[in-house]
Design a protein around this motif. Structure first.
Motif, PDB file in Angstrom:
ATOM      1  N   THR A 190      -1.205 -15.297  -2.846  1.00 46.41           N
ATOM      2  CA  THR A 190      -1.614 -14.829  -4.086  1.00 46.41           C
ATOM      3  C   THR A 190      -1.308 -13.534  -4.330  1.00 46.41           C
ATOM      4  N   PHE A 191      -1.416 -13.082  -5.648  1.00 43.42           N
ATOM      5  CA  PHE A 191      -1.169 -11.778  -6.049  1.00 43.42           C
ATOM      6  C   PHE A 191      -2.147 -11.192  -7.193  1.00 43.42           C
ATOM      7  N   MET A 192      -2.342 -10.165  -6.982  1.00 49.01           N
ATOM      8  CA  MET A 192      -3.367  -9.383  -7.940  1.00 49.01           C
ATOM      9  C   MET A 192      -2.971  -7.935  -8.027  1.00 49.01           C
ATOM     10  N   PHE A 193      -2.834  -7.030  -9.242  1.00 50.75           N
ATOM     11  CA  PHE A 193      -2.748  -5.783  -9.086  1.00 50.75           C
ATOM     12  C   PHE A 193      -3.916  -5.113  -8.962  1.00 50.75           C
ATOM     13  N   SER A 194      -4.376  -4.174  -8.035  1.00 54.75           N
ATOM     14  CA  SER A 194      -5.444  -3.648  -7.903  1.00 54.75           C
ATOM     15  C   SER A 194      -6.094  -2.676  -9.318  1.00 54.75           C
ATOM     16  N   MET A 195      -5.078  -2.489 -10.110  1.00 57.25           N
ATOM     17  CA  MET A 195      -5.527  -1.744 -11.233  1.00 57.25           C
ATOM     18  C   MET A 195      -5.533  -2.670 -12.554  1.00 57.25           C
ATOM     19  N   MET A 196      -5.527  -3.987 -12.191  1.00 60.52           N
ATOM     20  CA  MET A 196      -5.693  -4.859 -13.506  1.00 60.52           C
ATOM     21  C   MET A 196      -6.844  -5.906 -13.060  1.00 60.52           C
ATOM     22  N   GLU A 197      -8.090  -5.195 -12.882  1.00 60.61           N
ATOM     23  CA  GLU A 197      -9.028  -5.972 -12.463  1.00 60.61           C
ATOM     24  C   GLU A 197      -9.500  -7.167 -13.463  1.00 60.61           C
ATOM     25  N   LYS A 198      -8.944  -7.150 -14.670  1.00 53.94           N
ATOM     26  CA  LYS A 198      -9.741  -8.066 -15.401  1.00 53.94           C
ATOM     27  C   LYS A 198      -8.739  -9.718 -15.282  1.00 53.94           C
ATOM     28  N   ASP A 199      -7.534  -9.277 -14.834  1.00 51.75           N
ATOM     29  CA  ASP A 199      -6.657 -10.381 -14.477  1.00 51.75           C
ATOM     30  C   ASP A 199      -7.023 -11.477 -13.334  1.00 51.75           C
ATOM     31  N   GLU A 200      -6.904 -12.578 -13.456  1.00 51.79           N
ATOM     32  CA  GLU A 200      -7.374 -13.532 -12.542  1.00 51.79           C
ATOM     33  C   GLU A 200      -6.134 -13.421 -11.386  1.00 51.79           C
ATOM     34  N   PRO A 201      -6.468 -13.820 -10.185  1.00 48.96           N
ATOM     35  CA  PRO A 201      -5.241 -13.753  -9.171  1.00 48.96           C
ATOM     36  C   PRO A 201      -4.387 -14.784  -9.539  1.00 48.96           C
ATOM     37  N   LYS A 246      -9.904   4.793  -9.590  1.00 51.65           N
ATOM     38  CA  LYS A 246     -10.573   4.233  -8.262  1.00 51.65           C
ATOM     39  C   LYS A 246     -10.248   2.850  -7.716  1.00 51.65           C
ATOM     40  N   THR A 247      -9.748   2.086  -8.726  1.00 54.37           N
ATOM     41  CA  THR A 247      -9.607   0.627  -8.503  1.00 54.37           C
ATOM     42  C   THR A 247      -8.501   0.483  -7.594  1.00 54.37           C
ATOM     43  N   ALA A 248      -7.452   1.664  -7.586  1.00 58.02           N
ATOM     44  CA  ALA A 248      -6.309   1.433  -6.717  1.00 58.02           C
ATOM     45  C   ALA A 248      -6.747   1.919  -5.131  1.00 58.02           C
ATOM     46  N   ARG A 249      -7.934   2.526  -5.146  1.00 53.96           N
ATOM     47  CA  ARG A 249      -8.247   2.982  -3.532  1.00 53.96           C
ATOM     48  C   ARG A 249      -8.442   1.634  -2.806  1.00 53.96           C
ATOM     49  N   THR A 250      -7.762   1.714  -1.573  1.00 51.33           N
ATOM     50  CA  THR A 250      -7.909   0.436  -0.770  1.00 51.33           C
ATOM     51  C   THR A 250      -9.147  -0.003  -0.406  1.00 51.33           C
ATOM     52  N   THR A 297      -0.944 -11.884 -19.806  1.00 46.04           N
ATOM     53  CA  THR A 297      -1.928 -10.794 -19.378  1.00 46.04           C
ATOM     54  C   THR A 297      -0.977  -9.708 -19.059  1.00 46.04           C
ATOM     55  N   ALA A 298      -1.890  -8.485 -18.685  1.00 46.91           N
ATOM     56  CA  ALA A 298      -1.262  -7.442 -18.263  1.00 46.91           C
ATOM     57  C   ALA A 298      -0.217  -7.527 -17.017  1.00 46.91           C
ATOM     58  N   THR A 299      -1.097  -8.290 -16.079  1.00 47.52           N
ATOM     59  CA  THR A 299       0.075  -8.784 -15.031  1.00 47.52           C
ATOM     60  C   THR A 299       1.317  -9.425 -15.450  1.00 47.52           C
ATOM     61  N   TYR A 300       1.134 -10.355 -16.154  1.00 55.42           N
ATOM     62  CA  TYR A 300       2.375 -11.112 -16.761  1.00 55.42           C
ATOM     63  C   TYR A 300       3.356 -10.284 -17.285  1.00 55.42           C
ATOM     64  N   ARG A 307       0.873  -1.266  -0.072  1.00 51.06           N
ATOM     65  CA  ARG A 307      -0.012  -0.010   0.008  1.00 51.06           C
ATOM     66  C   ARG A 307       0.794   1.059   0.106  1.00 51.06           C
ATOM     67  N   SER A 308       0.405   2.393  -0.251  1.00 48.38           N
ATOM     68  CA  SER A 308       0.852   3.580  -0.154  1.00 48.38           C
ATOM     69  C   SER A 308       1.106   3.789   1.502  1.00 48.38           C
ATOM     70  N   ARG A 309       1.944   4.813   1.704  1.00 50.19           N
ATOM     71  CA  ARG A 309       2.260   5.279   3.200  1.00 50.19           C
ATOM     72  C   ARG A 309       1.166   5.162   4.158  1.00 50.19           C
ATOM     73  N   SER A 310       0.135   6.010   3.530  1.00 52.72           N
ATOM     74  CA  SER A 310      -1.254   6.516   4.214  1.00 52.72           C
ATOM     75  C   SER A 310      -2.071   5.161   4.384  1.00 52.72           C
ATOM     76  N   GLY A 311      -1.765   4.247   3.550  1.00 49.35           N
ATOM     77  CA  GLY A 311      -2.789   3.291   3.374  1.00 49.35           C
ATOM     78  C   GLY A 311      -3.948   3.359   2.614  1.00 49.35           C
ATOM     79  N   SER A 312      -4.039   4.855   2.043  1.00 51.19           N
ATOM     80  CA  SER A 312      -5.191   5.383   1.064  1.00 51.19           C
ATOM     81  C   SER A 312      -5.310   4.293  -0.233  1.00 51.19           C
ATOM     82  N   HIS A 313      -4.238   3.916  -0.756  1.00 52.79           N
ATOM     83  CA  HIS A 313      -4.200   3.246  -1.952  1.00 52.79           C
ATOM     84  C   HIS A 313      -3.483   1.780  -1.757  1.00 52.79           C
TER      85      HIS A 313
END
Lengths: 195, 117
Positions: free
Chosen positions: A74-85, A158-162, A112-115, A49-55
Motif C-alpha cells: 500500500t502507498f500513502m504520502f505522509s504529506m497528503m493525509e486527506k488521500d486514502e491509501p 509535522k505530518t512528514a515526521r516519522t 487526488t493530490a496523490t494521483y 524515509r530520510s537518511r536519519s529516519g526522522s522524516h
C-alpha cells in the motif's frame, strides 16, 4: 477508481533489478534520495524515509512478496493525509535478455493530490532506476537535487515526521486490503473486492 | 561512431503519426478497451485501430492487458520521459548556455563602449 500503469525495459537481469529496487541501507537516488525502510514480508510496514529516519515521505504496508518478480504494497504520502491509501504492484519479468518492470498504481479515489503527484513521478523514478542500473550510478543532476531537498527537510510539515506518519499506518486495519484480494496485474481494480 | 539505432527508435516512429498521437491523448483519461477506441475513432476501421495500437504497444507507449473477454489499453508515458531526458533536457542546457554567453558577451565593457559610440 483510477489507476495508472508505468512500464520500462532495463538491460539487466531480473535479480539485479529486484536487488536495486528493494535495497536497504543506501540512498535510492531514483526515489528522491530516500531510504527504504522495513522488512519485505507481508504485514510489514514499508516506507521511504530520510537518511536519519526522522522524516517519512511515503508509507504503507507490504501485502505480497515474491522475489525477484512481484512486490505489492500500500502507498500513502505522509504529506497528503486527506488521500486514502493506494496500491502499488511491482512486476519484474524477463524480456528480450533484460527485465521489463511494470508498476501498476491503483485505488485512487479520483484525481487526488496523490494521483497527480505519482502520475509525473513514476516516469522519472523508473527512468532513473534504468540509468542507475545500466550505468552503475545516478546522474549528478539527480544527486544534486536530492541533496538540496534533503537539506531542506527541517521545513517539512509535522505530518512528514516519522512518529506522526507511522501512527497513520498503525491506524489502518492490518492487511487492509487483504493480500488475497490484491488484484492480479492482469485485472487491476477492474472490480474492487467486495466488503 | 554513435549507435544510429537505439531503443527509442520505435517510440519516435510510433509518435510520427497524428492518428497514433491522438490515440495516446485518448488514453490519457484512463485505460480503454479496443471497442471503446473504435468508438472514439469512428473513421478508422477496427483493423486500422488495432494496427495502430500494436505499433504503440511495440514502442512501449501502450500496455495492453486482457481483462475478461476484452483487451484494455493503458497509456505508458515512460518512453516519452526517456525522450525528454535524452532530447530535451540535454539541449536545454546547450541553449541556455548559449544565451548566457550572448548576454555576457553583449554586456562586456568593450561592447558597451561600442554601443555608446
Amino acid at each position: 477508481m483510477l489507476e495508472r500503469t508505468f512500464t520500462i525495459d532495463i538491460n539487466a537481469p531480473v535479480q539485479r533489478v529486484w536487488d536495486e529496487i528493494t535495497r536497504r541501507g543506501i540512498a535510492h537516488h531514483a526515489m528522491f534520495g530516500t531510504f527504504l525502510n522495513g522488512e519485505l514480508r507481508p504485514g510489514s510496514p514499508y516506507s521511504y524515509r530520510s537518511r536519519s529516519g526522522s522524516h517519512t515521505f511515503v508509507l504503507g504496508q507490504v501485502l505480497e512478496v515474491d522475489p525477484p518478480r512481484r512486490l505489492v504494497h500500500t502507498f500513502m504520502f505522509s504529506m497528503m493525509e486527506k488521500d486514502e491509501p493506494t496500491l502499488v504492484v511491482w512486476e519484474l519479468a524477463p524480456h528480450e535478455g533484460g527485465t521489463r518492470v511494470t508498476v501498476t498504481h491503483s485505488r485512487f479515489s479520483g484525481e487526488t493530490a496523490t494521483y497527480r503527484n505519482v502520475s509525473t513521478s513514476w516516469p522519472k523514478i523508473l527512468a532513473l532506476y534504468k540509468t542507475i542500473i545500466e550505468t552503475g550510478g545516478a546522474p549528478f543532476s539527480a544527486r544534486f537535487k536530492n541533496g538540496l531537498m534533503m537539506g531542506m527537510s527541517f521545513m517539512l510539515p509535522k505530518t512528514a515526521r516519522t512518529e506522526h506518519a507511522m501512527r497513520r499506518v498503525a491506524a489502518q486495519p492490518p492487511n487492509n486490503p487483504a493480500p488475497s484480494s490484491a488484484p492480479q496485474a492482469a485485472q487491476p481494480l477492474a472490480a474492487p473486492p467486495p466488503g | 561512431m554513435a549507435r544510429l539505432r537505439d531503443e527509442l527508435d520505435p517510440a519516435f516512429r510510433a509518435l510520427a503519426n497524428a492518428t497514433r498521437r491522438a490515440m495516446l491523448d485518448a488514453l490519457r483519461a484512463g485505460p480503454r478497451s479496443t471497442g471503446e477506441m473504435c468508438e472514439i475513432f469512428p473513421r478508422l476501421s477496427r483493423y486500422a485501430v488495432m494496427q495502430h495500437l500494436d505499433v504503440l504497444e511495440r514502442a512501449g507507449l501502450v500496455v495492453s492487458r486482457k481483462e475478461g473477454r476484452q483487451r484494455f489499453h493503458h497509456l505508458n508515458v515512460v518512453p516519452i520521459r526517456l525522450i525528454y531526458e535524452r532530447w530535451v533536457k540535454g539541449y536545454e542546457d546547450y541553449w541556455s548556455g548559449l544565451l548566457a554567453a550572448v548576454k555576457a558577451d553583449s554586456e562586456s565593457p568593450a561592447n558597451r563602449r561600442a554601443a555608446r559610440e
